[in-house]
Design an enzyme around this catalytic site. Structure first.
Site, PDB file in Angstrom:
ATOM      1  CG  HIS A  36     -12.817   9.332 -11.173  1.00  0.00           C
ATOM      2  ND1 HIS A  36     -13.692   9.597 -10.142  1.00  0.00           N
ATOM      3  CD2 HIS A  36     -11.741   8.727 -10.608  1.00  0.00           C
ATOM      4  CE1 HIS A  36     -13.169   9.156  -9.000  1.00  0.00           C
ATOM      5  NE2 HIS A  36     -11.989   8.629  -9.251  1.00  0.00           N
ATOM      6  N   GLY A  67     -18.889   1.195  -7.937  1.00  0.00           N
ATOM      7  CA  GLY A  67     -17.823   2.033  -7.388  1.00  0.00           C
ATOM      8  C   GLY A  67     -16.808   1.130  -6.706  1.00  0.00           C
ATOM      9  CG  ASN A 114      -7.686   3.092 -19.258  1.00  0.00           C
ATOM     10  OD1 ASN A 114      -6.906   2.496 -18.513  1.00  0.00           O
ATOM     11  ND2 ASN A 114      -8.752   3.711 -18.797  1.00  0.00           N
ATOM     12  CG  HIS A 136      -7.989   7.500 -12.423  1.00  0.00           C
ATOM     13  ND1 HIS A 136      -8.770   6.503 -12.931  1.00  0.00           N
ATOM     14  CD2 HIS A 136      -8.226   7.524 -11.087  1.00  0.00           C
ATOM     15  CE1 HIS A 136      -9.450   5.935 -11.947  1.00  0.00           C
ATOM     16  NE2 HIS A 136      -9.139   6.530 -10.810  1.00  0.00           N
ATOM     17  CD  GLU A 143     -16.797 -18.767   0.326  1.00  0.00           C
ATOM     18  OE1 GLU A 143     -15.956 -18.087  -0.307  1.00  0.00           O
ATOM     19  OE2 GLU A 143     -16.591 -19.945   0.658  1.00  0.00           O
ATOM     20  CG  HIS A 170     -14.072 -23.575   9.409  1.00  0.00           C
ATOM     21  ND1 HIS A 170     -12.712 -23.494   9.214  1.00  0.00           N
ATOM     22  CD2 HIS A 170     -14.576 -24.153   8.273  1.00  0.00           C
ATOM     23  CE1 HIS A 170     -12.411 -24.005   8.018  1.00  0.00           C
ATOM     24  NE2 HIS A 170     -13.515 -24.406   7.437  1.00  0.00           N
TER      25      HIS A 170
END
Lengths: 693, 693
Positions: A31, A117, A190, A266, A421, A484
């Protein structure tokens, strides 16, 4: 107004640009767009950071997180130029096998603070680092006596992608609440994402959103050129100790490239002609690659490394004085910085006898925390708004809160994560990455650890020894119903490499799980705990459980082996006793297997004594059977979703009662009577087939 | 100013309150706090909704989503009183086994639009429903000719928990971008979460945040009493067609209880004395339970049901006229409302021969979409900002965008989701739940489907037939490295009940995966697709692949069976050919097993022909081996994280080359030569052990 920047700064910036582009082109993958646009901001930011390439783990270094990890060519350029262990040769191996410059920054590499990443994680880790720094400083600084052992900042750079991910919303909302003035984030605005212009999906007012979170915000209109603007904004952010800061910097993706400002720059290397014109434009020889002018090396040495090295040496001197003046705290801190636990920390882990009363393992977990928190200042934890259910808070806990809130202190070690979470988990990774031996834990229901899958995976990949206190670990939670009740969850996380998934059966196994999880240095742990009471088992012990799997109830010459975990182990023992009393008795050995990963690491001969040839083995667990094939021939599990009802009714509904286990055990024993049976461990291929063979 | 509400409204509200409390107390489990606080808002909201209990799936009904699903006692009270198929007896079974009133609302129940409980999902589903309504209306309404077949609203109620979850941040940001004026959300601001006061973790300015997203916001200070305020706010929200609306309503949790305003009233039944004083306070007989005054039934019938029924009848009349006037659109819509696909839709699925060139399955997926989109107006999809990588957009696609943006149309069927995998997935569930046979798909990398685990699970639990186009499905993605290379992912989702995980090996299998996924009515599908090119295989076909597993390369009297998926099938075939030519030939049959769930559903005798007794079976897949025990004795997989490098280099690194497969196959064949070998399918216990035995 005169600038604090001069030609050498621009030479440095342009060096970062061409060196990054060279990496991507040499690797023919990567990139270039973000490095070209971000080089000015990164240069200005790094120029004022404290970091010591000779001592990359110095506890008072400033942290830098490249949350948009795909821009890593820029990070590697910086790390190389300032003197971390990256040669030009390393840069030439960009994105190749076995290189030090992989496609995304990885935690174990020098100068890489966290693996990034997967978008949204880096900024969330940065929130965790800022929490750790605030806690660390509040615990060890002695400002009145002139000892400031920690006053570092956490800096992050992120792009639109990180801002769109929900995990960053969770953590940045919490960062605002916590008033983390030590956190400064540069937003690379950008206007381009992979799908094109950001306007196709993302036209919210980001700064307004962050103001709503309680952040300070600033904006730099011309991030391609306005170095002083960026520098002043960072300075102003540092002075605001009451709020985290987001600085929006408008840049041009692929600055200088013929493709500048478009999404085509990109994620693919620039065309050769484009590279040439870029180098020419930036004053570099278009025919040469991987060129760093000596004056740029020198400049960074003088501007960043030398002052940092001095500060580091000064810090070491100060810390020696500190150890004299505050011997208890000093030696505690010294221990933590060496990554050591107190020698006898685990002696306070509770031990149980079969005559002790039946207790839910979540409650046993609470007792463990109550017993160990005082000895372990590195233990810092909380819950994603389930404290009274997870039982994660010791009685004397002080909440980690901004002192001005009146709700706690920064030296507090209990974090109110809110219903977040994923954010909690990414923050735990950041706290762990901060250093100082932090052992973060976080509570939620086992089923909702799945919400955090992105961060759980990165914990395992990075080897952060963090702990999920995952209560309500099965259909046994009852009335909350199938939404749940975990089914696939244990299978999922057991299949994740480097992840311990403890599911203790009683008090001793709960103590063992904590002992292993806290002593782990390179693997995270999930501790799955019951809502419902479980008896203390005859035959369990901390030491045995620490092997990951062991015989908990033995018989001579078994007709069948029942292998089980957690709340089903006692069912198996009862079934075994029931089977022994039948007219046609069936002899059933019972194995408790609280952690697959630990058991896997035992020597084969030990494992074969547990799961030998010539006996059929049936797994018993109220969850998906998938993954049990490595230990058992037959499975009694639940390969469908749960149901709503009282916990015991739901167990009965699925036949998870001693009779149900016994009935199946009989059937299995009979079925295999005339068969030759090999242990599932008796195989041609090694257990974990990787490169070794 | 005179009120539009009178005593009967308050009687209705208080009936909802006591009826909800009665359910929780009878069940001795549940959440009374939110129903008590929310009853006024729910009453005002429902009073103006269009819903027809006799025709709960009427396409132009207003949708109501209780995003804080734990407040379901309130929902069941409403559903009962307005006349859905819930008796008082059903309410008395609250949270019990086999009841129609489970602990959280479940999709299949009458009047429940989506399953909620896992926080953040309901509001995100609501965004999906609003997208579907906008698309549906733009596609079928003919305003110029006087046909408005769809003008319904989607309403949601949520609490702080839903607002803290990142998934709601993702979807609400997108909802703002999309200018979904048909979405109206009531925020129950009761200042309490499980951990105590919301201020311990959540003091952001929620309305400001939503304004930043582009929403209209309003605030009701006294949500316990100000019925007119709530009604006017809803009315104003409906009139704003350009923005979704968030109405913050300050309420008292547990209103009327002695515990009102505290977190202790959130999740446990009220004490008997408290119930009594509450009933007395609200004008009910404290000794009686489950009492609904007849005038309340009558009132709701008159105010809600009768006008709705009339509107429904009017709609049916209009639709008949529409079918006459627009026969093509009319019959298309009629088909969709009947949940039918076009009879011949799948005839356009591409078929391949072994001589066709090698193509990445992600590209083959693109070809499928290109071939089928025109025949399937119900196909609506997008990507989480990876369109050029996922290849999910057909050339002629129009983006789903607000017309005022100039970027697309509401009738467009391509959604730019932004970097929001979890949000995308929850939105897909909502689109599916809207009805009209929508088949939503969403693209991301396979590894990042994990970010969406919470919503993926709910798709499977609810049975929404949605599709993840999950490209870059292995280490084969190469240079992006271990952060992007899935390992545990296939195991995870295969262990999830009711989830298809297709991993096609070539073009025919890709067509089969789409055929199955689109024809699925009650199961979601993940289609895992390669980044790298794969050859078209001899022996594959759509029909064979639709069985989930089949012999793709056969030999007589095999010494070993290789069972594989996706990009490794051709490696196995090459290995088999290599093994046949050895000095000591090994005969290796190859099985392609593109979808475990479909294969599992085949009759046992078919499965036993594929995986028979007397032959050792080795699985071959570049992912975790866990879960393969049900089909294979030995596993060649990757039980560690991947590495960064060029795709082919990474395959080689892990020995996933024909030689590596062959070498292991030889070893396995030899190892089992003198053993009795039973098929892994030849078992004592049924495959999926549930209640049946």
């Amino acid at each position: 107004m005169s600038s604090q920047f001069s030609d050498i700064d621009w030479l440095a910036i342009n060096t970062l640009r061409v060196l990054s582009v060279d990496q991507v082109n040499k690797g023919n993958s990567g990139h270039p767009g973000a490095p070209l646009g971000l080089a000015p901001a990164a240069h200005v930011l790094w120029k004022q950071m404290h970091l010591n390439p000779e001592n990359p783990t110095w506890i008072n270094r400033d942290r830098f997180v490249l949350s948009n990890g795909h821009a890593c060519a820029l990070l590697y350029s910086l790390l190389h130029i300032v003197g971390y262990q990256y040669s030009i040769e390393d840069l030439k191996q960009f994105r190749q096998l076995d290189s030090k410059t992989p496609g995304h920054p990885e935690f174990e590499l020098p100068g890489v603070e966290v693996t990034t990443g997967p978008l949204g994680q880096g900024i969330s880790n940065a929130v965790g680092m800022a929490i750790a720094q605030a806690n660390f400083a509040a615990t060890y600084n002695k400002p009145d006596e002139g000892f400031i052992l920690s006053d570092s900042y956490t800096y992050a750079i992120l792009g639109d992608g990180c801002l769109q991910e929900g995990v960053s919303s969770e953590t940045c909302s919490l960062a605002g609440h916590l008033k983390l003035g030590n956190l400064i984030v540069l937003y690379d605005d950008n206007k381009i994402t992979i799908d094109g212009k950001t306007e196709v999906s993302f036209d919210e007012d980001v700064l307004k959103r962050y103001e709503a979170y309680g952040w300070e915000t600033m904006s730099i209109e011309n991030g391609n050129e306005d170095l002083d603007g960026i520098a002043n904004a960072i300075q102003k952010a540092k002075e605001n100790k009451e709020k985290p800061t987001l600085i929006k910097i408008s840049t041009t993706i692929g600055f200088g490239s013929l493709q500048a400002g478009s999404h085509s720059v990109h994620g693919s290397p620039l065309k050769p002609d484009d590279v040439k014109q870029l180098k020419k434009k930036l004053g570099f020889d278009p025919e040469k690659s991987f060129v760093v002018p000596q004056e740029v090396y020198d400049f960074y040495q003088k501007e960043i490394v030398e002052p940092s090295r001095e500060a580091n040496m000064e810090w070491i001197k100060k810390f020696k004085e500190y150890q004299t003046k505050f011997p208890a705290l000093g030696s505690e801190l010294d221990r933590r910085l060496n990554g050591e636990l107190p020698a006898d920390w685990s002696s306070s882990l509770p031990v149980y006898n079969p005559t002790d009363s039946a207790v839910a393992t979540r409650k046993l977990s609470e007792i463990v925390l109550e017993n160990i928190y005082a000895a372990l200042p590195e233990l810092i934890g909380g819950s994603a708004d389930l404290t009274p259910s997870n039982l994660t808070r010791w009685k004397e806990a002080i909440d980690f809160q901004p002192p001005s809130s009146g709700l706690g202190e920064y030296s507090g070690r209990y974090i109110r994560y809110g219903v977040r979470e994923h954010g909690m988990s990414a923050i735990m990774n950041g706290i762990s990455a901060f250093g100082a031996n932090y052992r973060p834990f976080g509570g939620t229901f086992l089923n909702f650890v799945s919400y955090a899958s992105g961060a759980v995976r990165l914990a395992a990949l990075s080897g952060h020894p963090v702990i999920w206190v995952a209560t309500h670990d099965s259909i046994g939670l009852g009335e909350d119903g199938p939404t749940h009740q975990p089914i696939e969850t244990l299978t999922h996380f057991r299949a994740l490499p480097n992840m311990h998934v403890w599911r203790p059966a009683d008090g001793n196994e709960t103590s063992a799980a904590y002992k292993a999880a806290i002593e782990s240095t390179h693997s995270p742990s999930i501790i799955a705990l019951s809502r419902q009471n479980l008896p203390q088992l005859e035959g369990s012990s901390i030491d045995k459980a620490l092997k990951g799997g062991y015989v908990i109830h033995d018989v001579e010459n078994p007709d069948i082996i029942l292998v089980s975990t957690g709340s089903e182990v006692h069912l198996c023992i009862e079934a075994s006793k029931m089977l022994a009393k039948k007219d046609m008795p069936v002899k059933a050995r019972v194995i408790s297997l609280p952690d697959f990963m630990t058991f896997n690491s035992q020597p084969l001969d030990y494992k074969m004594t547990i799961l030998p040839d010539n006996v059929p083995i049936m797994s018993v667990e109220v969850a998906a059977t998938s993954g049990w094939g490595k230990y058992a021939h037959e499975h009694f599990g639940i390969d469908r979703f749960g149901v709503c009802g009282k916990g015991p009714d739901v167990y009965k509904y699925f036949n998870f009662v001693p009779e149900g286990v016994a009935e199946r055990a009989e059937k299995v024993a009979e079925f295999y009577q005339d068969r030759v049976v090999y242990s599932p461990l008796n195989r041609a291929l090694p257990f974990n087939t990787t490169t070794e063979f």
